[in-house]
Design an enzyme around this catalytic site. Structure first.
Site, PDB file in Angstrom:
ATOM      1  N   GLY A  29       0.826  -1.205   0.000  1.00 33.16           N
ATOM      2  CA  GLY A  29       0.000   0.000   0.000  1.00 33.16           C
ATOM      3  C   GLY A  29       0.849   1.238   0.000  1.00 33.16           C
ATOM      4  O   GLY A  29       2.065   1.168  -0.230  1.00 33.16           O
ATOM      5  N   ASN A  30       0.228   2.369   0.233  1.00 34.94           N
ATOM      6  CA  ASN A  30       0.971   3.627   0.252  1.00 34.94           C
ATOM      7  C   ASN A  30       0.389   4.561   1.303  1.00 34.94           C
ATOM      8  O   ASN A  30      -0.602   4.248   1.952  1.00 34.94           O
ATOM      9  CB  ASN A  30       0.962   4.255  -1.150  1.00 34.94           C
TER      10      ASN A  30
END
Ligand code: C5P
Length: 234
Positions: A29-30
Site C-alpha cells: 500500500g501507500n
C-alpha cells in the site's frame, strides 16, 4: 460564500490509496490519506456538482455529504469503478494514489514464518487508470470535451527539478490539467496542507500557494469550472 459555479456538472473523483493483497492479512500500500481527493469531492458538491467519489483506503475519512461514494480495494477494482462512471462525467479528477504494481498471486492462507526464508514477492504492473481514460477519450468512447485532471507527486533530483518532471508528465499523460505536489519528508502525503503548481495542457502554469487541502481543491475546481463544457447537460 461558496460559488455555485458547478451546478449540474458531473464530476468523478478518485481518492485514497489502493491496497494490493499479498495474503489474507498483508498488502502492498501507500501513505495516501485521501484528504485531497475528499476535499475536492466535498467542495465540488458544495459548488453544485453531481459527484461520484471512487475511494480507495483513507486515513478513516467520513464520506463527504451529498456525494455518491464507491469504495474499492485494489487498482483493478478502481479501474472497473472508474470505467463504469467515466462516460457519465463532464470532468474526471484523479487524485488517488494507485499502486503501480500488485503481487502476481495472492496466497490463499497467511504466509507463515515457518515457511522458510521470505521469498521475493513477484509483481505485475497495474494498469494506469488515468492513461486508460485519456485513451478512451482519444478513441471516442468518452466525450471529446471531458475534462481530465491528473495529479503528480514529484521529487527533484540531480537530473531535474520538480517542475521539469511535471511538465514531461503532463505531456506524457495527455490530461488537460496536472496538479503537481512536491513530496518528501512531511510534504503532501498524510499532512493537512499542501502547495504546488497547476499545469495546463494549454501551457498555463500557476503556482498554488501553501494552504489547506480545501484551498488547493478550490483552485483546482476553478480551473475545472473554466474548462468544462456545460451545453451537453442543458
Ligand atoms: O505516473 P504517476 O503515478 O505519477 O501518475 C499519477 C497520476 O496518475 C495520478 O492522477 C494518479 O491518480 C494516476 N494513476 C492512475 N493509475 C495508476 C497510476 C497513477 O490513474 N496505475
Amino acid at each position: 460564500a461558496v460559488p455555485r459555479d458547478l451546478e449540474g456538472v458531473r464530476v468523478l473523483v478518485t481518492a485514497g490509496g489502493t491496497r494490493e493483497p499479498v495474503d489474507p492479512v498483508r498488502f502492498l500500500g501507500n501513505r495516501s490519506s485521501g484528504k485531497q481527493g475528499y476535499a475536492l469531492a466535498r467542495l465540488a458538491a458544495q459548488r453544485g456538482a453531481r459527484v461520484v467519489l471512487v475511494s480507495g483506503y483513507t486515513a478513516g475519512l467520513d464520506e463527504p455529504a451529498a456525494v455518491d461514494t464507491v469504495h474499492v480495494k485494489t487498482a483493478l477494482d478502481m479501474r472497473e469503478a472508474v470505467e463504469k462512471h467515466a462516460a457519465d462525467a463532464d470532468a474526471i479528477v484523479m487524485a488517488a494514489a494507485v499502486a503501480d504494481f500488485r503481487p502476481t498471486v495472492t496466497a490463499v492462507s497467511k504466509i507463515k514464518k515457518g515457511d522458510g526464508e521470505p521469498d521475493a514477492i513477484p509483481l505485475a504492473k497495474n494498469p494506469d487508470i488515468l492513461a486508460g481514460i485519456v485513451e478512451s477519450r482519444s478513441a471516442g468512447t468518452l466525450d471529446a470535451d471531458t475534462v481530465i485532471v491528473g495529479f503528480a507527486a514529484e521529487t527533484g533530483d540531480e537530473n531535474g527539478d520538480v517542475l521539469t518532471y511535471a511538465r514531461a508528465k503532463l505531456a506524457r499523460k495527455g490530461c488537460d490539467l496536472l496538479v503537481v505536489n512536491a513530496v518528501g519528508e512531511g510534504k503532501a502525503f498524510e499532512v493537512d496542507d499542501n502547495d504546488g503548481w497547476l499545469l495546463g495542457a494549454d501551457g498555463s502554469e500557476c503556482a498554488l500557494e501553501h494552504g489547506s487541502k480545501s484551498l488547493m481543491a478550490s483552485r483546482v475546481l476553478d480551473a475545472v469550472a473554466q474548462r468544462v463544457v456545460r451545453s451537453r447537460d442543458e
